[in-house]
Design a protein around this motif. Structure first.
Motif, PDB file in Angstrom:
ATOM      1  N   PRO A 164       9.929  45.615  72.771  1.00 55.34           N
ATOM      2  CA  PRO A 164      11.073  46.327  73.358  1.00 55.34           C
ATOM      3  C   PRO A 164      12.361  45.510  73.388  1.00 55.34           C
ATOM      4  O   PRO A 164      13.457  46.067  73.279  1.00 55.34           O
ATOM      5  CB  PRO A 164      10.586  46.652  74.776  1.00 55.34           C
ATOM      6  N   ASP A 165      12.250  44.182  73.553  1.00 52.97           N
ATOM      7  CA  ASP A 165      13.457  43.369  73.646  1.00 52.97           C
ATOM      8  C   ASP A 165      13.914  42.820  72.303  1.00 52.97           C
ATOM      9  O   ASP A 165      14.878  42.051  72.242  1.00 52.97           O
ATOM     10  CB  ASP A 165      13.251  42.215  74.629  1.00 52.97           C
ATOM     11  N   ASP A 166      13.252  43.182  71.225  1.00 55.52           N
ATOM     12  CA  ASP A 166      13.680  42.753  69.895  1.00 55.52           C
ATOM     13  C   ASP A 166      14.911  43.545  69.466  1.00 55.52           C
ATOM     14  O   ASP A 166      15.017  44.749  69.722  1.00 55.52           O
ATOM     15  CB  ASP A 166      12.572  42.967  68.868  1.00 55.52           C
ATOM     16  N   THR A 167      15.831  42.865  68.799  1.00 56.91           N
ATOM     17  CA  THR A 167      17.025  43.536  68.313  1.00 56.91           C
ATOM     18  C   THR A 167      16.767  44.174  66.946  1.00 56.91           C
ATOM     19  O   THR A 167      15.834  43.798  66.235  1.00 56.91           O
ATOM     20  CB  THR A 167      18.203  42.550  68.179  1.00 56.91           C
ATOM     21  N   VAL A 168      17.619  45.132  66.603  1.00 62.81           N
ATOM     22  CA  VAL A 168      17.540  45.746  65.281  1.00 62.81           C
ATOM     23  C   VAL A 168      17.786  44.696  64.208  1.00 62.81           C
ATOM     24  O   VAL A 168      17.115  44.667  63.170  1.00 62.81           O
ATOM     25  CB  VAL A 168      18.541  46.910  65.154  1.00 62.81           C
ATOM     26  N   LEU A 169      18.752  43.799  64.466  1.00 67.93           N
ATOM     27  CA  LEU A 169      19.050  42.738  63.494  1.00 67.93           C
ATOM     28  C   LEU A 169      17.828  41.847  63.288  1.00 67.93           C
ATOM     29  O   LEU A 169      17.420  41.585  62.149  1.00 67.93           O
ATOM     30  CB  LEU A 169      20.236  41.908  63.977  1.00 67.93           C
ATOM     31  N   GLY A 170      17.225  41.391  64.372  1.00 70.98           N
ATOM     32  CA  GLY A 170      16.059  40.528  64.260  1.00 70.98           C
ATOM     33  C   GLY A 170      14.882  41.225  63.611  1.00 70.98           C
ATOM     34  O   GLY A 170      14.175  40.649  62.788  1.00 70.98           O
ATOM     35  N   GLY A 171      14.667  42.488  63.981  1.00 71.71           N
ATOM     36  CA  GLY A 171      13.567  43.239  63.392  1.00 71.71           C
ATOM     37  C   GLY A 171      13.756  43.479  61.909  1.00 71.71           C
ATOM     38  O   GLY A 171      12.810  43.401  61.121  1.00 71.71           O
ATOM     39  N   SER A 172      14.987  43.760  61.502  1.00 74.62           N
ATOM     40  CA  SER A 172      15.278  44.001  60.089  1.00 74.62           C
ATOM     41  C   SER A 172      15.021  42.763  59.249  1.00 74.62           C
ATOM     42  O   SER A 172      14.672  42.870  58.072  1.00 74.62           O
ATOM     43  CB  SER A 172      16.735  44.444  59.917  1.00 74.62           C
ATOM     44  N   LEU A 180      21.167  46.941  57.157  1.00 74.05           N
ATOM     45  CA  LEU A 180      21.617  48.330  57.052  1.00 74.05           C
ATOM     46  C   LEU A 180      20.434  49.282  56.917  1.00 74.05           C
ATOM     47  O   LEU A 180      20.425  50.369  57.519  1.00 74.05           O
ATOM     48  CB  LEU A 180      22.565  48.480  55.856  1.00 74.05           C
ATOM     49  N   LEU A 181      19.445  48.871  56.155  1.00 73.07           N
ATOM     50  CA  LEU A 181      18.246  49.687  56.001  1.00 73.07           C
ATOM     51  C   LEU A 181      17.471  49.751  57.318  1.00 73.07           C
ATOM     52  O   LEU A 181      17.006  50.828  57.737  1.00 73.07           O
ATOM     53  CB  LEU A 181      17.369  49.101  54.898  1.00 73.07           C
ATOM     54  N   GLY A 182      17.341  48.609  57.983  1.00 73.65           N
ATOM     55  CA  GLY A 182      16.651  48.576  59.269  1.00 73.65           C
ATOM     56  C   GLY A 182      17.360  49.410  60.313  1.00 73.65           C
ATOM     57  O   GLY A 182      16.717  50.096  61.126  1.00 73.65           O
ATOM     58  N   ASP A 183      18.678  49.375  60.301  1.00 75.47           N
ATOM     59  CA  ASP A 183      19.444  50.180  61.253  1.00 75.47           C
ATOM     60  C   ASP A 183      19.170  51.666  61.070  1.00 75.47           C
ATOM     61  O   ASP A 183      19.229  52.448  62.022  1.00 75.47           O
ATOM     62  CB  ASP A 183      20.936  49.883  61.057  1.00 75.47           C
ATOM     63  N   ALA A 184      18.846  52.042  59.829  1.00 79.08           N
ATOM     64  CA  ALA A 184      18.587  53.453  59.541  1.00 79.08           C
ATOM     65  C   ALA A 184      17.164  53.880  59.894  1.00 79.08           C
ATOM     66  O   ALA A 184      16.930  55.045  60.230  1.00 79.08           O
ATOM     67  CB  ALA A 184      18.847  53.728  58.054  1.00 79.08           C
ATOM     68  N   VAL A 185      16.206  52.948  59.847  1.00 75.81           N
ATOM     69  CA  VAL A 185      14.806  53.347  60.017  1.00 75.81           C
ATOM     70  C   VAL A 185      14.167  52.868  61.318  1.00 75.81           C
ATOM     71  O   VAL A 185      13.127  53.395  61.713  1.00 75.81           O
ATOM     72  CB  VAL A 185      13.962  52.840  58.822  1.00 75.81           C
ATOM     73  N   ILE A 186      14.763  51.876  61.993  1.00 75.15           N
ATOM     74  CA  ILE A 186      14.181  51.356  63.229  1.00 75.15           C
ATOM     75  C   ILE A 186      14.593  52.226  64.404  1.00 75.15           C
ATOM     76  O   ILE A 186      15.734  52.708  64.478  1.00 75.15           O
ATOM     77  CB  ILE A 186      14.603  49.892  63.450  1.00 75.15           C
ATOM     78  N   THR A 207      13.249  40.160  52.378  1.00 76.14           N
ATOM     79  CA  THR A 207      13.876  40.646  53.605  1.00 76.14           C
ATOM     80  C   THR A 207      13.984  42.161  53.617  1.00 76.14           C
ATOM     81  O   THR A 207      13.793  42.805  54.650  1.00 76.14           O
ATOM     82  CB  THR A 207      15.271  40.025  53.773  1.00 76.14           C
ATOM     83  N   VAL A 208      14.278  42.742  52.474  1.00 75.31           N
ATOM     84  CA  VAL A 208      14.397  44.198  52.388  1.00 75.31           C
ATOM     85  C   VAL A 208      13.036  44.851  52.617  1.00 75.31           C
ATOM     86  O   VAL A 208      12.920  45.851  53.356  1.00 75.31           O
ATOM     87  CB  VAL A 208      14.974  44.612  51.016  1.00 75.31           C
ATOM     88  N   ILE A 209      11.991  44.295  52.009  1.00 75.18           N
ATOM     89  CA  ILE A 209      10.639  44.814  52.204  1.00 75.18           C
ATOM     90  C   ILE A 209      10.246  44.721  53.681  1.00 75.18           C
ATOM     91  O   ILE A 209       9.634  45.639  54.246  1.00 75.18           O
ATOM     92  CB  ILE A 209       9.640  44.045  51.327  1.00 75.18           C
ATOM     93  N   GLY A 210      10.618  43.614  54.323  1.00 73.79           N
ATOM     94  CA  GLY A 210      10.309  43.439  55.741  1.00 73.79           C
ATOM     95  C   GLY A 210      10.962  44.488  56.608  1.00 73.79           C
ATOM     96  O   GLY A 210      10.359  45.001  57.561  1.00 73.79           O
ATOM     97  N   ALA A 211      12.203  44.848  56.300  1.00 74.56           N
ATOM     98  CA  ALA A 211      12.905  45.872  57.074  1.00 74.56           C
ATOM     99  C   ALA A 211      12.204  47.221  56.962  1.00 74.56           C
ATOM    100  O   ALA A 211      12.042  47.956  57.942  1.00 74.56           O
ATOM    101  CB  ALA A 211      14.354  45.983  56.602  1.00 74.56           C
ATOM    102  N   VAL A 212      11.771  47.553  55.757  1.00 75.58           N
ATOM    103  CA  VAL A 212      11.051  48.819  55.539  1.00 75.58           C
ATOM    104  C   VAL A 212       9.729  48.810  56.303  1.00 75.58           C
ATOM    105  O   VAL A 212       9.361  49.804  56.961  1.00 75.58           O
ATOM    106  CB  VAL A 212      10.807  49.038  54.037  1.00 75.58           C
ATOM    107  N   PHE A 213       9.006  47.698  56.238  1.00 80.02           N
ATOM    108  CA  PHE A 213       7.708  47.601  56.898  1.00 80.02           C
ATOM    109  C   PHE A 213       7.851  47.753  58.405  1.00 80.02           C
ATOM    110  O   PHE A 213       7.091  48.503  59.043  1.00 80.02           O
ATOM    111  CB  PHE A 213       7.062  46.260  56.555  1.00 80.02           C
ATOM    112  N   VAL A 214       8.804  47.039  58.990  1.00 82.60           N
ATOM    113  CA  VAL A 214       8.991  47.101  60.437  1.00 82.60           C
ATOM    114  C   VAL A 214       9.394  48.508  60.869  1.00 82.60           C
ATOM    115  O   VAL A 214       8.909  49.037  61.877  1.00 82.60           O
ATOM    116  CB  VAL A 214      10.048  46.068  60.879  1.00 82.60           C
ATOM    117  N   GLY A 215      10.290  49.129  60.092  1.00 81.63           N
ATOM    118  CA  GLY A 215      10.695  50.486  60.433  1.00 81.63           C
ATOM    119  C   GLY A 215       9.551  51.472  60.327  1.00 81.63           C
ATOM    120  O   GLY A 215       9.422  52.391  61.154  1.00 81.63           O
TER     121      GLY A 215
END
Length: 258
Positions: A58-66, A132-138, A43-51
């Motif tokens: 456009p309608d994806d949430t930060v939570l879902g993307g992370s 938290l990581l996704g919130d910082a990079v997305i 999950t952590v790797i996924g957040a970095v990749f998406v960011g």
């Protein structure tokens, strides 16, 4: 005095002792440790990749993307549950386990408690870190989503899938077969749901992945795709049939030879 002492010595180990036995075996088995680590990291790797790629709709949430890779991590959680029992069957140590703790239902209950608690903690920590990581990079143009109490529900899905994997492993007993079955249970309803026409949303909506998608508030979790149940009723449904699966596994474990 002698009679009471003999009776106490002959009494089977309690649940606490059985849980301690299971912890020793769980931490001593490389396959479960590595798979648990993979569950946490995906999950952590996924957040970095998406960011890094900016690949969200456009309608994806930060939570879902992370938590884009949380479905893959969920499959790994199911594999952890399956391996926690299949590893003993493949090595032959299950006979030793059932000799040390003759009450087979207690053995399965201890395994279920250990796997569920471990995966709940792993799921909560890794998904929170990913968010938290996704919130910082997305990109901040995306809607935030509601992380609380959703993250607690997401962690519960990990725990339930681990317990479901344990039940499947108890039935199948062979590691490769159990792992294949776990992945099939998680993926096939979504893949083959469209073949059932209007029933698609009910077939796909009853799966743990559907509950996960609803809790992560992804744009793919529309009622016409994964059923009209809300996130928490979906979680309750998964909990219900996981308990039934564990009950059936306990019956099978009692009736079959080690």
């Amino acid at each position: 005095m002698t009679t009471s002492t003999t009776t106490a010595a002959a009494s089977p180990p309690g649940f606490r002792e059985a849980l301690a036995f299971e912890w020793t075996k769980f931490t001593g088995l490389r396959s479960t440790l590595w798979t648990t680590a993979a569950t946490a990291l995906m999950t952590v790797i996924g957040a970095v990749f998406v960011g890094a790629t900016g690949s969200l709709q456009p309608d994806d949430t930060v939570l879902g993307g992370s938590l884009t890779l949380s479905v893959v991590a969920l499959m790994a959680a199911g594999v952890v549950g399956a391996l926690s029992v299949c590893g003993e069957y493949s090595s032959g140590t299950i006979a030793t386990t059932l000799t040390a703790v003759p009450r087979r239902g207690r053995v399965l209950a201890a395994k279920a408690a250990l796997v569920s608690a471990t995966l709940y903690a792993v799921g909560l920590a890794s998904c929170t870190a990913a968010y938290l990581l996704g919130d910082a990079v997305i990109d901040g143009s995306h809607p935030q989503g509601d992380p609380l109490p959703a993250l607690f529900g997401i962690a519960a899905v990990f725990a339930l899938v681990g317990a479901l994997g344990l039940a499947i492993g108890t039935f199948v007993r062979h590691p490769a077969g159990a792992v294949t079955t776990v992945i099939a249970v998680l993926l096939l309803p979504s893949l083959f749901g469209p073949l059932f026409g209007d029933l698609q949303r009910w077939i796909a909506g009853a799966t743990p992945t559907a509950a996960l998608e609803k809790l992560t508030q992804t744009s793919d979790a529309a009622p016409d795709t994964v059923g009209s149940l809300g996130a928490w009723p979906s979680l309750a449904l998964v909990a219900g049939y996981t308990v039934l699966a564990l009950t059936g596994a306990a019956v099978a474990l009692r009736r079959r030879d080690a």
